[in-house]
Design an enzyme around this catalytic site. Structure first.
Site, short mmCIF file in Angstrom:
data_model
loop_
_atom_site.label_atom_id
_atom_site.label_comp_id
_atom_site.label_asym_id
_atom_site.label_seq_id
_atom_site.Cartn_x
_atom_site.Cartn_y
_atom_site.Cartn_z
N GLU A 30 29.48 -70.58 -43.29
CA GLU A 30 28.98 -71.90 -42.94
C GLU A 30 29.42 -72.99 -43.92
O GLU A 30 29.25 -74.18 -43.65
CB GLU A 30 27.46 -71.87 -42.84
CG GLU A 30 26.96 -71.08 -41.63
CD GLU A 30 25.45 -70.99 -41.55
OE1 GLU A 30 24.79 -71.15 -42.59
OE2 GLU A 30 24.93 -70.74 -40.45
N GLU A 65 26.76 -47.92 -47.92
CA GLU A 65 26.13 -48.52 -49.10
C GLU A 65 26.02 -47.56 -50.27
O GLU A 65 25.80 -47.98 -51.40
CB GLU A 65 24.74 -49.05 -48.74
CG GLU A 65 23.70 -47.97 -48.50
CD GLU A 65 22.31 -48.55 -48.28
OE1 GLU A 65 21.38 -48.02 -48.90
OE2 GLU A 65 22.17 -49.52 -47.51
#
Length: 303
Positions: free
Chosen positions: A84, A115
């Protein structure tokens, strides 16, 4: 073995008792009650957040990149914030980036085992040709995710600025980060579902970090996004409105000067407020590292 009992993110919430027996309104009320707590938890950590931002600004130069590293929800939030920044502040996509355990596919499909790979976190951050000019911020609610720890360890080893956003106290990630932020939001309404309060807290903090950095870099003037890209009709009209609001001029003048300024809002504002031509405005902005806010405020103070 991982002792989940030690993680506040894995505790059961008393507000969840018999939640499955409640009607929709009551479930929503309980979720909302928990959500209300998040902003107050973040407020307690404003000093820590400001330390990270000041650490970023202290080293920031034309080669600096801010890189978020996370897994699961945390990784997705980092990528969201990074994605953004270009449309909001006109920066190149390279300036703020996000990487997630499991790669791009993990944005849309869960890759929970990714992970656990500490070495892969190191390899992924190394593949970005990291330098001491860069900033790496690790994101993990638990503060123990191996992938993120591997990335931060490597960033530390080459002298990059490192920070972290976790929702657990005294985590391993916090201990190895130069600027740790620990915002403990308490147990989730659905035990262990850290996409809820923990994710909300991380999103709020990421907003604070990127927005404050961009403000300090001159991407905002009087609350307006002055590096807006005039890439469509709506954005061109927004640019004119920004010029009108920050200079006090009428629509016709904003329209004319924006064209003269090559659709560059900062140049147009400078031309109007300092009553100069495009060439002079461009030179002055360059002298102030394109920070129109600093340029205008300093000239106003001298006037």
């Amino acid at each position: 073995m991982i002792d989940l009992n030690r993680l506040s993110t894995e505790e059961n919430n008393k507000n969840s008792k018999d939640i499955e027996l409640q009607d929709s309104f009551e479930i929503l009320r309980r979720i909302n009650d928990e959500d209300k707590k998040v902003a107050f938890c973040v407020e307690k950590k404003l000093k820590d957040i400001s330390k990270l931002i000041d650490g970023i600004l202290k080293v920031y130069n034309e080669n600096t990149r801010i890189i978020y590293v996370g897994s699961g929800t945390s990784g997705r939030l980092g990528i969201l914030d990074a994605s953004e920044c270009p449309p909001t502040y006109g920066v190149s996509p390279e300036k703020v980036q996000g990487i997630i355990a499991g790669g791009k596919e993990a944005m849309f499909f869960a890759k929970e085992n990714a992970e656990d790979n500490r070495e892969q976190g190191k390899k992924d951050i190394m593949s970005m040709n990291l330098t001491s000019n860069d900033v790496v911020i690790g994101l993990t609610a638990s503060g123990r995710t191996p992938y993120v720890i591997g990335a931060i360890e490597y960033a530390d080893s080459i002298g990059a600025v490192t920070g972290s956003i976790t929702c657990s106290e005294n985590s391993e990630l916090s201990r190895i980060s130069q600027y740790p932020i620990e915002v403990v939001v308490g147990p989730e309404i659905v035990t262990g579902s850290t996409r809820m309060k923990s994710g909300t807290a991380q999103k709020m903090i990421l907003n604070m970090i990127s927005t404050t950095v961009m403000i300090k870099l001159g991407k905002v003037f009087s609350g307006y996004m002055v590096d807006v890209k005039t890439s469509n009709y709506k954005l061109i009209e927004r640019a004119k409105r920004i010029i009108m609001e920050t200079t006090g001029c009428k629509y016709e003048k904003a329209d004319m000067i924006l064209i003269e300024a090559g659709n560059n809002v900062k140049t147009a504002i400078t031309m109007i407020l300092l009553n100069i031509d495009k060439e002079t405005a461009t030179k002055k902005l360059k002298k102030y590292d394109n920070n129109v806010a600093r340029l205008i405020h300093e000239h106003t103070d001298k006037a």
